[in-house]
Design an enzyme around this catalytic site. Sequence first.
Site: not given
Ligand code: TPP
Lengths: 356, 454
Positions: B189, B258
Amino acid sequence: MAKTPAKKIAPKKASVSEDAARANRERPMEPVPYKASKEELLEFYRQMLLIRRFEEKAGQLYGLGLIGGFCHLYIGQEAVAIGLQSALTPGKDSVITGYRDHGHMLAYGIDPNVIMAELTGRAAGISKGKGGSMHMFSTSHKFYGGHGIVGAQVSLGAGLAFGHKYANDGGVCLAYFGDGASNQGQVYESFNMAELWKLPIIFVIENNQYAMGTSVNRASSEDQLYRRGESFRIPGIQVDGMDVLAVRGAAEVALDWVRSGKGPVLLEMKTYRYRGHSMSDPAKYRSRDEVQSVRDNSDPIEGCKAYLAEMGVGEDQLKILEKEIRTIVNNSADFAETSPEPDLSEVYTDVLVEQY
Amino acid sequence: MAIELKMPALSPTMEEGTLAKWLVKEGDSVKSGDILAEIETDKATMEFEAVDEGVITSITVPEGTDGVKVGTVIALIAGEDEEATTKAAPKAVEAKATPTAPENEQPTPTATAAPAPVKSDPATAAGTAMTSVTLREALRDAMAEEMRRDDRVFVMGEEVAEYQGAYKVTQGLLDEFGARRVIDTPITEYGFAGIGTGAAMGGLRPVIEFMTFNFAMQAIDHIINSAAKTNYMSGGQMRCPIVFRGPNGAAARVGAQHSQNYAPWYASVPGLIVISPYDAADAKGLLKAAIRCEDPVVFLENELLYGRTFEVPAEGDHVLPIGRARIMREGTDVTIVSYSIGVGLALEAAEKLAGEGISAEVIDLRTIRPLDKATVLTSLAKTNRLIVAEEGWPTCSVGSEIIAICMEEGFDDLDAPVMRVTNEDVPMPYAANLEKATLINADKIADCVRKIVR
Ligand SMILES: Cc1ncc(C[n+]2csc(CCOP(=O)(O)OP(=O)(O)O)c2C)c(N)n1
Ligand SMILES: [Mg+2]
């Protein structure tokens, strides 16, 4: 249905020594698969199966409306938490992760009842029902959460490691994060300080190949994520995260390195999540065949079963285990459904510690 | 003993869905992980996976059925493992009766609330042909229209392109405008807010989507230090025509990290425009205005409203003025000032109060900065009593600001103290009952009005 070729999960060989030669610095040893005794292997199997069945049950309870909000399941990634955390010393080493946290808690032996009751938002939940799926903690186990902001746990983990070093308590922090999280800026700020100050931390990228709907190569210019620490001089090792013995083997090497004061290690665990990102994921970004082929060819629990068979553990014994686990999981669901909601006065408690 | 397969809840806000397609038929054996059916919600089509093993003995809801309530039995499976099945099925039935059934945990008013008479927007001419669209579609249409109009406009954010938006707000934009203008970012972000801000400084018109505004805290430095201040610091040379948009405020059961309302945070910053609409017509008209605006705009949407349907002008270039509040309902005894999801609650409260003989005027601020003081003060001069209803914390809130304005500029018109109705002053709890108790609702608003109208 025609099978597509197995998705490549296993790491490329020789990558670590290549980098070592390039960097001309001391590196951790090349990990070898852990030689588990029959008892140990059975225990790995039991714990992985517990996570799998627990998560399946959580998915069901979500579908029934008993669990709300976001619920991220760990199905497919079980070998990572079990292989790594089985090598830690509970009460001495600390663990921190993101919102996909149920498996890591179960791997640390935390009672399934209080985890499930947190998912249903009940008073008996581990956060009194106030945290939910993404926000669970057990300071008595040195399990520090359960964080909903992608990447935050990496800096927090470095802080926990700072604490281990400061107190000279011999502890190591294990900080898990996703392939998606590995693009956040604070990860690199933390890498730099962790290496600069030789903090006792193992950074673990759980590369399940997707961040929500974004595959690693659509989001990462260097998609070999184990290299992401190299410019900070953090040695990186890529590991088959679907093989519990490979994971445990890597944990041994990483712990040796970190405990001897040489600073952090980065482990990239190549793994896969079978379910959607959370419960509300339309999953249009990958084919059913892709998921199925990983399930068929690389499942961590099936893999462990095969090792057990080699050691002479038969299906019968595993069936008994399966029954025991189903009972534990069903009991946790019963507990989580029947225990009362928090008292309304809990809205106002725990905001601050002291009274002013 | 058969296992009942029930219509699953597939998202925090889902109450019903369409059973689009069965991928199995009666008599088929299934095992854990098999895809049984495709289910459509207002957001997307999702696959419903088997958890248990067994044989499908009957399909009780045929494919193509709309409006299937969460929890309805859609099929029966005869299990192979007696033990496991007897455990799962009957309990599922009980579960629906517990107080956490989804319909009870919805913090927002449901469709059962009587529609309050809504005063037409003065900016929309009487007789304009209207069409029903969801708030989600209205936002998308606003972006699409502005992108067609001006090649400098592009959309950037996490999952905005190929995934069609985490909340499906950008659905279809990639298809129409291509990857040059609809851009998926990594989860970074701070970085992409900075890239957007720089692009705006360089002459483009970025629309930066935050998956939710909770994650914009990673990027708030660029929003405030880079975007909001450059025009001033450069003596008016360097503009930053950017829109930062995404859902803001509490969603359903997603917990403390959230669920928060950032309107007061951004509204405190000179150099920013802050918009937080309630209905689809305002969302569309104001988002189009925001994209055309020469100043940086923080555009705060609400996830719980995305799926709601409202009337929007069917044709023409529907652009609304920034900085104007809207009287949603006229009244004479008390003024309820609100914005975003609070407006719906205020209208609901006004309807209840009307039944008791109290006539409440409801104002939707729409733009939080610059604030339309005149509309608020004119209404106060008429009703002599005012409260603010805000889905957010009370301390240093938009409500606090309105109270200050009423004290400074409307003191002589006041017959009672100005009051705030807000969420409780705590991080958002997860448990259904605690969340419900923490959130503002129409009853709390009506109670507050009763206290000051005697
Ligand atoms: C700072 C932030 N940006 C966006 C999100 C929304 N979000 C939650 S999980 C996720 C994907 C994360 O993927 P990854 O790091 O690969 O972990 P996985 O879910 O595959 O375990 C996103 C975009 C968030 N929680 N926090
Ligand atoms: Mg991932």
